[in-house]
Enzyme design. Structure first.
Site, PDB file in Angstrom:
ATOM      1  N   HIS A 223      -0.657  -0.618 -10.433  1.00 22.66           N
ATOM      2  CA  HIS A 223      -1.316  -1.480  -9.446  1.00 22.66           C
ATOM      3  C   HIS A 223      -1.754  -2.804 -10.074  1.00 22.66           C
ATOM      4  O   HIS A 223      -2.934  -3.171 -10.055  1.00 22.66           O
ATOM      5  CB  HIS A 223      -2.499  -0.779  -8.788  1.00 22.66           C
TER       6      HIS A 223
ATOM      7  N   GLU B  28      -5.114   6.816  -7.201  1.00 19.55           N
ATOM      8  CA  GLU B  28      -5.197   5.885  -8.329  1.00 19.55           C
ATOM      9  C   GLU B  28      -6.501   6.102  -9.079  1.00 19.55           C
ATOM     10  O   GLU B  28      -7.546   6.253  -8.439  1.00 19.55           O
ATOM     11  CB  GLU B  28      -5.103   4.443  -7.835  1.00 19.55           C
TER      12      GLU B  28
ATOM     13  N   ARG C 261       0.857  -1.180   0.000  1.00 18.99           N
ATOM     14  CA  ARG C 261       0.000   0.000   0.000  1.00 18.99           C
ATOM     15  C   ARG C 261       0.892   1.228   0.000  1.00 18.99           C
ATOM     16  O   ARG C 261       1.894   1.301   0.714  1.00 18.99           O
ATOM     17  CB  ARG C 261      -0.932   0.011   1.212  1.00 18.99           C
TER      18      ARG C 261
END
Length: 319
Positions: free
Chosen positions: A286, A267, A238
């Site tokens: 990601h 994001e 994270r």
């Protein structure tokens, strides 16, 4: 009358192909949203008339304010069994059941090693040079064998990353606030005496921790300065475990040799974000959990969650 179900953030338009939704067709009307909605107003407007919503990981947050704007929502299904962007208390207060799905640790493990190898052998630079008729062999790769891999976290993913490091002939050490000697020995890993020791002695540092109040900002400017100038930081966990501005400063000022990053505080990453152009950073959008088998599990379990809810016996509930 059918219930309405929205599937959000299906970037690859894969949800309906990777699971069998046909068993729901008599009771549920499906709508897929492939484009990310950045603002809560946009999300609330798009799904206000839906009874069921399926979300992918933490792509779209569900705070208290959003639940208040979705009076029809009765079931929220998130992929995975943990989603820090859902206000579970607010969901409960609005009568929304929240369910999760299973998932695999292997895809994130594999991407971690893609980043490590890409950094060590300067794959992006050499690839771009080859494609653009640039210099032939302009970099010298970093060796893995005999080097130290330091892991922050030794859970499902961290322990798998450790085994691969050992296969490369690396010395593997690990640290976390709850890591015990017994767990380290079980994984064949040396327990570092402290976070500081791990950072100061490792050639590659890879983060595999859950984001919490204890881990938020765990790696800041002081920690990055402790790392070797020849070392690399990899984060597939994270973003906010690492102070983002400190990481930018570390790369700009060569405190470390480079970083592999798959997670961000915003994001999708804004088009003008410095991570898109900063040297010595290998970035991916990601992708840690984004694999065909993982998606099949996510959406298969989402179908099961919806069936169980319709039958009055919800499964894999998160509240």
């Amino acid at each position: 009358m059918k219930l309405r179900c929205a599937i959000l953030d299906d970037y690859q338009n894969a949800a309906l192909d990777l699971a069998d939704w046909s068993s729901l067709q008599d009771k549920v009307e499906l709508t897929v949203f492939t484009e990310h909605m950045s603002h809560e107003d946009e999300v609330a407007e798009a799904i206000r008339d839906y009874d069921i919503v399926v979300i992918m990981r933490e792509r779209t947050p569900f705070p208290k304010s959003l639940f208040a704007r979705l009076p029809r929502l009765k079931l929220l299904v998130t992929t995975g069994m943990r989603n820090a962007s859902i206000d579970l208390a607010a969901a409960a207060s609005h009568g929304v059941v929240v369910c999760g799905t299973a998932g695999k640790p292997e895809p994130t493990t594999e991407l971690t090693w893609a980043l490590i190898l890409g950094l060590a052998r300067h794959i992006p630079q050499e690839y771009n040079a080859l494609r653009t008729n640039g210099p032939w062999q302009s970099t010298i790769g970093a060796d893995l064998g005999g080097k130290r891999l330091g892991l922050l976290g030794l859970g499902k993913i961290g322990s798998r990353v450790a085994r691969i490091g050992q296969a490369f002939g690396m010395e593997v050490a690990a640290w976390s606030q709850n890591l015990t000697q017994e767990r380290a020995e079980e994984c064949g890993v040396r327990l570092a005496g402290s976070k500081e020791e791990l950072l100061e002695t490792s050639d590659f540092v890879s983060i595999h921790l859950v984001l919490s109040d204890r881990t938020r900002g765990l790696i800041g400017a002081e920690e990055l300065r402790r790392m070797k100038p020849t070392s690399y930081l990899i984060n597939t966990s994270r973003a906010l475990i690492v102070d983002q501005q400190a990481l930018i400063e570390a790369l700009q000022n060569h405190w470390i040799a480079g970083a592999g990053v798959d997670v961000y505080d915003i994001e999708p990453l804004p088009k003008d974000h410095i991570f898109r152009t900063l040297p010595h950073i290998l970035t991916t959008p990601h992708l840690g959990y984004v694999s065909e088998e993982n998606y099949r599990i996510f959406y298969r379990d989402a179908v099961e969650d919806i069936h169980a809810f319709l039958n009055g016996s919800p499964i894999r509930t998160l509240q």
